[in-house]
Design a protein around this motif. Structure first.
Motif, PDB file in Angstrom:
ATOM      1  N   GLN A   1      -2.405 -11.769  -0.958  1.00 52.69           N
ATOM      2  CA  GLN A   1      -2.863 -12.865  -0.101  1.00 52.69           C
ATOM      3  C   GLN A   1      -2.271 -12.740   1.293  1.00 52.69           C
ATOM      4  N   LEU A   2      -1.033 -12.260   1.350  1.00 54.27           N
ATOM      5  CA  LEU A   2      -0.364 -12.065   2.632  1.00 54.27           C
ATOM      6  C   LEU A   2      -1.121 -11.014   3.450  1.00 54.27           C
ATOM      7  N   GLY A   3      -1.506  -9.951   2.781  1.00 54.55           N
ATOM      8  CA  GLY A   3      -2.237  -8.889   3.460  1.00 54.55           C
ATOM      9  C   GLY A   3      -3.569  -9.358   3.994  1.00 54.55           C
ATOM     10  N   GLN A   4      -4.278 -10.168   3.199  1.00 52.11           N
ATOM     11  CA  GLN A   4      -5.593 -10.661   3.601  1.00 52.11           C
ATOM     12  C   GLN A   4      -5.494 -11.716   4.695  1.00 52.11           C
ATOM     13  N   SER A   5      -4.534 -12.627   4.545  1.00 55.14           N
ATOM     14  CA  SER A   5      -4.408 -13.745   5.490  1.00 55.14           C
ATOM     15  C   SER A   5      -4.074 -13.280   6.898  1.00 55.14           C
ATOM     16  N   PHE A   6      -3.280 -12.198   7.001  1.00 56.73           N
ATOM     17  CA  PHE A   6      -2.843 -11.758   8.322  1.00 56.73           C
ATOM     18  C   PHE A   6      -3.410 -10.392   8.698  1.00 56.73           C
ATOM     19  N   ASN A   7      -4.429  -9.998   7.942  1.00 55.60           N
ATOM     20  CA  ASN A   7      -5.148  -8.756   8.255  1.00 55.60           C
ATOM     21  C   ASN A   7      -4.175  -7.579   8.468  1.00 55.60           C
ATOM     22  N   LEU A   8      -3.289  -7.404   7.502  1.00 55.72           N
ATOM     23  CA  LEU A   8      -2.256  -6.373   7.608  1.00 55.72           C
ATOM     24  C   LEU A   8      -2.815  -4.997   7.246  1.00 55.72           C
ATOM     25  N   PRO A   9      -2.243  -3.933   7.801  1.00 48.97           N
ATOM     26  CA  PRO A   9      -2.681  -2.555   7.452  1.00 48.97           C
ATOM     27  C   PRO A   9      -2.095  -2.170   6.090  1.00 48.97           C
ATOM     28  N   VAL A  10      -2.693  -2.704   5.035  1.00 49.08           N
ATOM     29  CA  VAL A  10      -2.089  -2.614   3.705  1.00 49.08           C
ATOM     30  C   VAL A  10      -1.961  -1.176   3.193  1.00 49.08           C
ATOM     31  N   GLU A  11      -2.893  -0.307   3.553  1.00 54.57           N
ATOM     32  CA  GLU A  11      -2.806   1.077   3.073  1.00 54.57           C
ATOM     33  C   GLU A  11      -1.545   1.757   3.625  1.00 54.57           C
ATOM     34  N   ILE A  12      -1.285   1.513   4.902  1.00 58.65           N
ATOM     35  CA  ILE A  12      -0.080   2.086   5.516  1.00 58.65           C
ATOM     36  C   ILE A  12       1.171   1.452   4.896  1.00 58.65           C
ATOM     37  N   LEU A  13       1.146   0.135   4.735  1.00 61.90           N
ATOM     38  CA  LEU A  13       2.312  -0.583   4.189  1.00 61.90           C
ATOM     39  C   LEU A  13       2.575  -0.205   2.733  1.00 61.90           C
ATOM     40  N   ASP A  14       1.515   0.061   1.987  1.00 62.94           N
ATOM     41  CA  ASP A  14       1.695   0.491   0.595  1.00 62.94           C
ATOM     42  C   ASP A  14       2.409   1.842   0.524  1.00 62.94           C
ATOM     43  N   ARG A  15       2.113   2.705   1.502  1.00 67.58           N
ATOM     44  CA  ARG A  15       2.802   3.996   1.538  1.00 67.58           C
ATOM     45  C   ARG A  15       4.286   3.805   1.878  1.00 67.58           C
ATOM     46  N   VAL A  16       4.570   2.831   2.736  1.00 64.92           N
ATOM     47  CA  VAL A  16       5.968   2.514   3.065  1.00 64.92           C
ATOM     48  C   VAL A  16       6.689   2.030   1.808  1.00 64.92           C
ATOM     49  N   VAL A  17       6.012   1.196   1.038  1.00 65.37           N
ATOM     50  CA  VAL A  17       6.587   0.719  -0.231  1.00 65.37           C
ATOM     51  C   VAL A  17       6.914   1.900  -1.126  1.00 65.37           C
ATOM     52  N   GLU A  18       5.988   2.830  -1.252  1.00 63.41           N
ATOM     53  CA  GLU A  18       6.207   4.012  -2.080  1.00 63.41           C
ATOM     54  C   GLU A  18       7.397   4.823  -1.588  1.00 63.41           C
ATOM     55  N   ASP A  19       7.518   4.969  -0.274  1.00 69.34           N
ATOM     56  CA  ASP A  19       8.635   5.734   0.295  1.00 69.34           C
ATOM     57  C   ASP A  19       9.973   5.050  -0.004  1.00 69.34           C
ATOM     58  N   ILE A  20      10.003   3.730   0.106  1.00 71.76           N
ATOM     59  CA  ILE A  20      11.231   2.983  -0.159  1.00 71.76           C
ATOM     60  C   ILE A  20      11.624   3.097  -1.625  1.00 71.76           C
ATOM     61  N   VAL A  21      10.655   2.906  -2.505  1.00 64.59           N
ATOM     62  CA  VAL A  21      10.923   2.988  -3.944  1.00 64.59           C
ATOM     63  C   VAL A  21      11.428   4.380  -4.311  1.00 64.59           C
ATOM     64  N   SER A  22      10.802   5.399  -3.743  1.00 62.91           N
ATOM     65  CA  SER A  22      11.237   6.774  -4.001  1.00 62.91           C
ATOM     66  C   SER A  22      12.677   6.991  -3.533  1.00 62.91           C
ATOM     67  N   ALA A  23      13.004   6.466  -2.346  1.00 57.68           N
ATOM     68  CA  ALA A  23      14.359   6.618  -1.808  1.00 57.68           C
ATOM     69  C   ALA A  23      15.378   5.880  -2.659  1.00 57.68           C
ATOM     70  N   LEU A  24      15.028   4.691  -3.126  1.00 58.58           N
ATOM     71  CA  LEU A  24      15.941   3.920  -3.970  1.00 58.58           C
ATOM     72  C   LEU A  24      16.176   4.631  -5.303  1.00 58.58           C
ATOM     73  N   ASN A  25      15.133   5.184  -5.866  1.00 57.25           N
ATOM     74  CA  ASN A  25      15.260   5.873  -7.149  1.00 57.25           C
ATOM     75  C   ASN A  25      16.039   7.184  -7.039  1.00 57.25           C
ATOM     76  N   SER A  26      16.022   7.775  -5.867  1.00 61.08           N
ATOM     77  CA  SER A  26      16.721   9.052  -5.664  1.00 61.08           C
ATOM     78  C   SER A  26      18.063   8.865  -4.950  1.00 61.08           C
ATOM     79  N   ASN A  27      18.455   7.602  -4.760  1.00 60.97           N
ATOM     80  CA  ASN A  27      19.739   7.280  -4.114  1.00 60.97           C
ATOM     81  C   ASN A  27      19.829   7.852  -2.698  1.00 60.97           C
ATOM     82  N   THR A  28      18.717   7.839  -1.990  1.00 67.40           N
ATOM     83  CA  THR A  28      18.698   8.383  -0.623  1.00 67.40           C
ATOM     84  C   THR A  28      18.203   7.345   0.383  1.00 67.40           C
ATOM     85  N   PHE A  29      18.330   6.067   0.029  1.00 70.53           N
ATOM     86  CA  PHE A  29      17.805   5.031   0.913  1.00 70.53           C
ATOM     87  C   PHE A  29      18.546   5.042   2.244  1.00 70.53           C
TER      88      PHE A  29
END
Length: 292
Positions: free
Chosen positions: A254-282
């Motif tokens: 809903q946040l993405g829709q309400s503020f017309n966010l670039p969700v595809e780009i932000l989803d990739r950022v989420v993936e990068d963060i999760v990967s860094a957290l899982n690999s202890n490289t945040f």
């Protein structure tokens, strides 16, 4: 693997011969035993032995079977730090006394039909715990130890202690992420930008993503919402979802829709963060989270 390597190294080394062969065997076994997990405990004195040799470490505590584990923690802490010259050991000792006090207060009023005398020994334990917490608190009121500063801040709302803790945090000497999270919990009330920076530092110190409280991700998302940085909020809601399957994704979408966010780009950022957290490289800087 470590034990096997040590065994092989010892096995193929040049052992002493004849009259020194027993010494060589003894050394081999000493090496192997020292590498076995928990074997060091075999050579530690028992609580009974400590109390027999140094009764002053034990006599002011309750002597019945209740709260024996909490009492044992205090006795060992006292025993191993009799000659300590710094204050660091007093933080865990204070925590042990708090746990012990909670236990003896809980059982103090239990009625014993056959052995009513135990009420007296428990009362002694209560008095000792209260007095020791007061004494240790007085002794450490101005301590520079970060954990003791944390103790005085959280227990007595000591602002000076919090400022000492903040100065320690600013020195980049912190290796404990939980300490940073605690500081951020205070910063978030008055300076959310500093709180976010502190939480980012904390995330970079964790060595196992399973140890990270999902509440950290929610705090970062809340900072995004409060500052109207909805891209930041979207990303950290997404990270929270990755580590907690029970969290719905409705709010994020809903946040993405309400503020017309670039969700595809932000989803990739989420993936990068999760990967860094899982690999202890945040690393917030390398992930360019300041661009959100």
């Amino acid at each position: 693997m470590l034990i096997k390597s040590a065994f092989n190294a010892a096995l193929f080394s040049k052992f002493p011969t004849k009259r020194n062969s027993k010494l060589g065997t003894a050394i081999l076994w000493a090496v192997l035993v020292s590498l076995l997990p928990g074997c060091g405990d075999l050579f530690e004195p028992t609580i009974r032995e400590i109390c027999e040799e140094q009764s002053e470490l034990c006599l002011d505590l309750s002597l019945d079977a209740r709260c024996r584990f909490e009492r044992a923690d205090i006795i060992r802490q006292r025993y191993y730090h009799q000659n300590s010259e710094d204050d660091a050991y007093k933080y865990p000792l204070l925590l042990h006394f708090e746990e012990y006090l909670e236990c003896v207060e809980e059982v103090q009023h239990i009625e014993h039909v056959k052995r009513k005398g135990k009420e007296a020994t428990r009362l002694k334990g209560v008095i000792t715990a209260r007095n020791e917490i007061k004494r240790l608190s007085r002794e450490t009121k101005t301590s520079l130890d970060p954990y003791l500063s944390y103790y005085h801040w959280t227990r007595y709302n000591d602002e000076q202690a919090f400022h000492r803790l903040e100065r320690f945090v600013a020195s980049d000497r912190v290796s404990d992420p939980e300490l940073l999270v605690s500081v951020a919990s205070a910063q978030i009330k008055s300076d959310q930008a500093r709180a976010m920076a502190t939480l980012y530092r904390a995330l970079g110190l964790y060595t196992d993503s399973d140890d990270i409280d999902v509440g950290i991700y929610h705090s970062l998302a809340s900072i995004g919402m409060d500052s109207e940085n909805y891209r930041l909020a979207y990303v950290w809601y997404g990270v929270a979802e990755e580590f907690d399957d029970s969290l719905p994704d409705i709010q994020r979408k809903q946040l993405g829709q309400s503020f017309n966010l670039p969700v595809e780009i932000l989803d990739r950022v989420v993936e990068d963060i999760v990967s860094a957290l899982n690999s202890n490289t945040f690393n917030a800087e390398k992930l360019m989270l300041n661009k959100l």
